[in-house]
Write a protein that holds these residues in place. Structure first.
Motif, PDB file in Angstrom:
ATOM      1  N   SER A 260      53.840  -7.132  66.981  1.00 32.81           N
ATOM      2  CA  SER A 260      52.405  -6.961  66.776  1.00 32.81           C
ATOM      3  C   SER A 260      51.977  -5.575  67.238  1.00 32.81           C
ATOM      4  O   SER A 260      52.681  -4.918  68.012  1.00 32.81           O
ATOM      5  N   GLY A 261      50.808  -5.169  66.771  1.00 34.80           N
ATOM      6  CA  GLY A 261      50.274  -3.877  67.182  1.00 34.80           C
ATOM      7  C   GLY A 261      49.986  -3.819  68.671  1.00 34.80           C
ATOM      8  O   GLY A 261      50.276  -2.827  69.332  1.00 34.80           O
ATOM      9  N   GLU A 262      49.426  -4.910  69.191  1.00 37.46           N
ATOM     10  CA  GLU A 262      49.119  -4.967  70.616  1.00 37.46           C
ATOM     11  C   GLU A 262      50.396  -4.866  71.453  1.00 37.46           C
ATOM     12  O   GLU A 262      50.443  -4.139  72.450  1.00 37.46           O
ATOM     13  N   GLU A 263      51.435  -5.593  71.042  1.00 40.69           N
ATOM     14  CA  GLU A 263      52.704  -5.553  71.770  1.00 40.69           C
ATOM     15  C   GLU A 263      53.334  -4.160  71.680  1.00 40.69           C
ATOM     16  O   GLU A 263      53.920  -3.675  72.651  1.00 40.69           O
ATOM     17  N   CYS A 264      53.176  -3.501  70.542  1.00 40.07           N
ATOM     18  CA  CYS A 264      53.708  -2.146  70.363  1.00 40.07           C
ATOM     19  C   CYS A 264      53.059  -1.186  71.359  1.00 40.07           C
ATOM     20  O   CYS A 264      53.743  -0.421  72.041  1.00 40.07           O
ATOM     21  N   ILE A 265      51.750  -1.248  71.464  1.00 35.30           N
ATOM     22  CA  ILE A 265      51.030  -0.360  72.375  1.00 35.30           C
ATOM     23  C   ILE A 265      51.414  -0.661  73.829  1.00 35.30           C
ATOM     24  O   ILE A 265      51.685   0.256  74.611  1.00 35.30           O
ATOM     25  N   ASP A 266      51.466  -1.950  74.178  1.00 39.80           N
ATOM     26  CA  ASP A 266      51.821  -2.337  75.547  1.00 39.80           C
ATOM     27  C   ASP A 266      53.246  -1.920  75.898  1.00 39.80           C
ATOM     28  O   ASP A 266      53.490  -1.360  76.972  1.00 39.80           O
ATOM     29  N   ARG A 267      54.205  -2.184  75.005  1.00 38.92           N
ATOM     30  CA  ARG A 267      55.605  -1.837  75.279  1.00 38.92           C
ATOM     31  C   ARG A 267      55.776  -0.334  75.346  1.00 38.92           C
ATOM     32  O   ARG A 267      56.524   0.177  76.160  1.00 38.92           O
ATOM     33  N   TYR A 268      55.075   0.386  74.475  1.00 39.53           N
ATOM     34  CA  TYR A 268      55.123   1.843  74.497  1.00 39.53           C
ATOM     35  C   TYR A 268      54.679   2.358  75.869  1.00 39.53           C
ATOM     36  O   TYR A 268      55.331   3.216  76.467  1.00 39.53           O
ATOM     37  N   ALA A 269      53.571   1.813  76.375  1.00 38.39           N
ATOM     38  CA  ALA A 269      53.061   2.228  77.683  1.00 38.39           C
ATOM     39  C   ALA A 269      54.063   1.893  78.789  1.00 38.39           C
ATOM     40  O   ALA A 269      54.289   2.713  79.687  1.00 38.39           O
ATOM     41  N   GLU A 270      54.672   0.706  78.729  1.00 41.48           N
ATOM     42  CA  GLU A 270      55.670   0.308  79.729  1.00 41.48           C
ATOM     43  C   GLU A 270      56.863   1.253  79.731  1.00 41.48           C
ATOM     44  O   GLU A 270      57.314   1.700  80.792  1.00 41.48           O
ATOM     45  N   GLU A 271      57.389   1.541  78.550  1.00 40.65           N
ATOM     46  CA  GLU A 271      58.557   2.420  78.444  1.00 40.65           C
ATOM     47  C   GLU A 271      58.233   3.821  78.942  1.00 40.65           C
ATOM     48  O   GLU A 271      59.035   4.451  79.620  1.00 40.65           O
ATOM     49  N   THR A 272      57.057   4.300  78.618  1.00 38.05           N
ATOM     50  CA  THR A 272      56.636   5.628  79.060  1.00 38.05           C
ATOM     51  C   THR A 272      56.532   5.678  80.576  1.00 38.05           C
ATOM     52  O   THR A 272      56.980   6.642  81.211  1.00 38.05           O
ATOM     53  N   LYS A 273      55.962   4.635  81.181  1.00 40.80           N
ATOM     54  CA  LYS A 273      55.851   4.580  82.644  1.00 40.80           C
ATOM     55  C   LYS A 273      57.223   4.570  83.302  1.00 40.80           C
ATOM     56  O   LYS A 273      57.388   5.082  84.408  1.00 40.80           O
ATOM     57  N   ARG A 274      58.220   3.981  82.641  1.00 39.49           N
ATOM     58  CA  ARG A 274      59.584   3.952  83.176  1.00 39.49           C
ATOM     59  C   ARG A 274      60.300   5.288  82.986  1.00 39.49           C
ATOM     60  O   ARG A 274      61.428   5.455  83.425  1.00 39.49           O
ATOM     61  N   GLY A 275      59.680   6.204  82.278  1.00 35.43           N
ATOM     62  CA  GLY A 275      60.293   7.505  82.029  1.00 35.43           C
ATOM     63  C   GLY A 275      61.145   7.536  80.778  1.00 35.43           C
ATOM     64  O   GLY A 275      61.870   8.501  80.546  1.00 35.43           O
ATOM     65  N   ASN A 276      61.060   6.503  79.954  1.00 33.45           N
ATOM     66  CA  ASN A 276      61.825   6.449  78.705  1.00 33.45           C
ATOM     67  C   ASN A 276      61.004   7.044  77.576  1.00 33.45           C
ATOM     68  O   ASN A 276      59.845   6.692  77.384  1.00 33.45           O
ATOM     69  N   LYS A 277      61.610   7.945  76.839  1.00 28.97           N
ATOM     70  CA  LYS A 277      60.932   8.596  75.720  1.00 28.97           C
ATOM     71  C   LYS A 277      61.272   7.859  74.432  1.00 28.97           C
ATOM     72  O   LYS A 277      62.430   7.747  74.057  1.00 28.97           O
ATOM     73  N   ILE A 278      60.256   7.344  73.761  1.00 20.04           N
ATOM     74  CA  ILE A 278      60.427   6.728  72.452  1.00 20.04           C
ATOM     75  C   ILE A 278      60.435   7.871  71.441  1.00 20.04           C
ATOM     76  O   ILE A 278      59.448   8.586  71.304  1.00 20.04           O
ATOM     77  N   SER A 279      61.559   8.052  70.748  1.00 17.99           N
ATOM     78  CA  SER A 279      61.676   9.159  69.797  1.00 17.99           C
ATOM     79  C   SER A 279      60.970   8.885  68.483  1.00 17.99           C
ATOM     80  O   SER A 279      60.489   9.808  67.828  1.00 17.99           O
ATOM     81  N   LEU A 280      60.917   7.592  68.086  1.00 16.47           N
ATOM     82  CA  LEU A 280      60.330   7.261  66.793  1.00 16.47           C
ATOM     83  C   LEU A 280      59.871   5.819  66.800  1.00 16.47           C
ATOM     84  O   LEU A 280      60.522   4.956  67.382  1.00 16.47           O
ATOM     85  N   ILE A 281      58.750   5.571  66.126  1.00 16.83           N
ATOM     86  CA  ILE A 281      58.279   4.203  65.900  1.00 16.83           C
ATOM     87  C   ILE A 281      58.242   3.978  64.395  1.00 16.83           C
ATOM     88  O   ILE A 281      57.623   4.752  63.661  1.00 16.83           O
ATOM     89  N   LEU A 282      58.926   2.926  63.958  1.00 17.10           N
ATOM     90  CA  LEU A 282      58.849   2.487  62.565  1.00 17.10           C
ATOM     91  C   LEU A 282      57.799   1.394  62.550  1.00 17.10           C
ATOM     92  O   LEU A 282      58.001   0.308  63.087  1.00 17.10           O
ATOM     93  N   LEU A 283      56.644   1.685  61.984  1.00 18.31           N
ATOM     94  CA  LEU A 283      55.438   0.881  62.145  1.00 18.31           C
ATOM     95  C   LEU A 283      54.968   0.297  60.822  1.00 18.31           C
ATOM     96  O   LEU A 283      54.664   1.028  59.885  1.00 18.31           O
ATOM     97  N   ASP A 284      54.908  -1.036  60.770  1.00 18.25           N
ATOM     98  CA  ASP A 284      54.363  -1.716  59.592  1.00 18.25           C
ATOM     99  C   ASP A 284      52.848  -1.529  59.579  1.00 18.25           C
ATOM    100  O   ASP A 284      52.219  -1.453  60.633  1.00 18.25           O
ATOM    101  N   TYR A 285      52.265  -1.454  58.392  1.00 20.55           N
ATOM    102  CA  TYR A 285      50.822  -1.235  58.296  1.00 20.55           C
ATOM    103  C   TYR A 285      50.031  -2.520  58.529  1.00 20.55           C
ATOM    104  O   TYR A 285      49.095  -2.554  59.300  1.00 20.55           O
ATOM    105  N   LYS A 286      50.409  -3.589  57.826  1.00 20.04           N
ATOM    106  CA  LYS A 286      49.667  -4.846  57.948  1.00 20.04           C
ATOM    107  C   LYS A 286      50.303  -5.716  59.006  1.00 20.04           C
ATOM    108  O   LYS A 286      51.314  -6.356  58.781  1.00 20.04           O
ATOM    109  N   LEU A 287      49.717  -5.708  60.174  1.00 22.48           N
ATOM    110  CA  LEU A 287      50.176  -6.534  61.285  1.00 22.48           C
ATOM    111  C   LEU A 287      49.114  -7.606  61.506  1.00 22.48           C
ATOM    112  O   LEU A 287      47.963  -7.421  61.136  1.00 22.48           O
ATOM    113  N   GLY A 288      49.494  -8.693  62.108  1.00 21.23           N
ATOM    114  CA  GLY A 288      48.579  -9.817  62.321  1.00 21.23           C
ATOM    115  C   GLY A 288      47.145  -9.448  62.649  1.00 21.23           C
ATOM    116  O   GLY A 288      46.264  -9.541  61.817  1.00 21.23           O
TER     117      GLY A 288
END
Length: 141
Positions: A49-77
């Motif tokens: 979900s979009g909400e989970e994407c934003i939350d996980r992105y924030a968690e990974e960033t706080k851990r110091g992990n760099k997300i290089s790319l997000i493959l993002l579907d347009y129509k999410l719940g």
């Protein structure tokens, strides 16, 4: 009698760490397909979900992990991909490929690309070879 010292070679110090890729799609079959296609080249985080994407992105960033790319579907719940892309871009310069099985307004796509919210938009269905080439080009492995 000569004693020779055994030299141990630690491969882990020399292994190249895989880049992190996040897959955001509300269809489990698509997440599975993407995992199979990209799992050998990237550390893949799956969200549905979009909400989970934003939350996980924030968690990974706080851990110091760099997300290089997000493959993002347009129509999410409960959230559209353009809203997710805008929120992620407020935080960082992560590359985003937006995709959809539905027609997305050309004006919206151009606005997202020109505002650097997304790197590329692709329409489903797409050839997996084309997608892997596009991901490699954007991530620059």
């Amino acid at each position: 009698m000569d004693k020779t010292q055994k030299l141990e070679y630690n491969h882990s110090n020399f292994e190249r760490k895989k880049k992190i890729m996040m897959i955001c799609d509300d269809e489990s079959d698509m997440r599975l397909l993407y995992g199979l296609v990209f799992g050998s080249r990237y550390d893949v985080n799956m969200v549905n979900s979009g909400e989970e994407c934003i939350d996980r992105y924030a968690e990974e960033t706080k851990r110091g992990n760099k997300i290089s790319l997000i493959l993002l579907d347009y129509k999410l719940g409960g959230m559209l991909g353009d809203s997710v892309a805008r929120k992620i871009k407020e935080c960082n310069e992560t590359k985003i490929i937006l995709n959809s099985a539905y027609d997305v307004n050309d004006v919206l796509v151009r606005e997202l690309e020109s505002g650097n919210y997304i790197s590329k938009y692709i329409q489903k269905p797409f050839d997996t070879d084309r997608l892997t080439d596009l991901v490699a080009e954007i991530v620059k492995n």
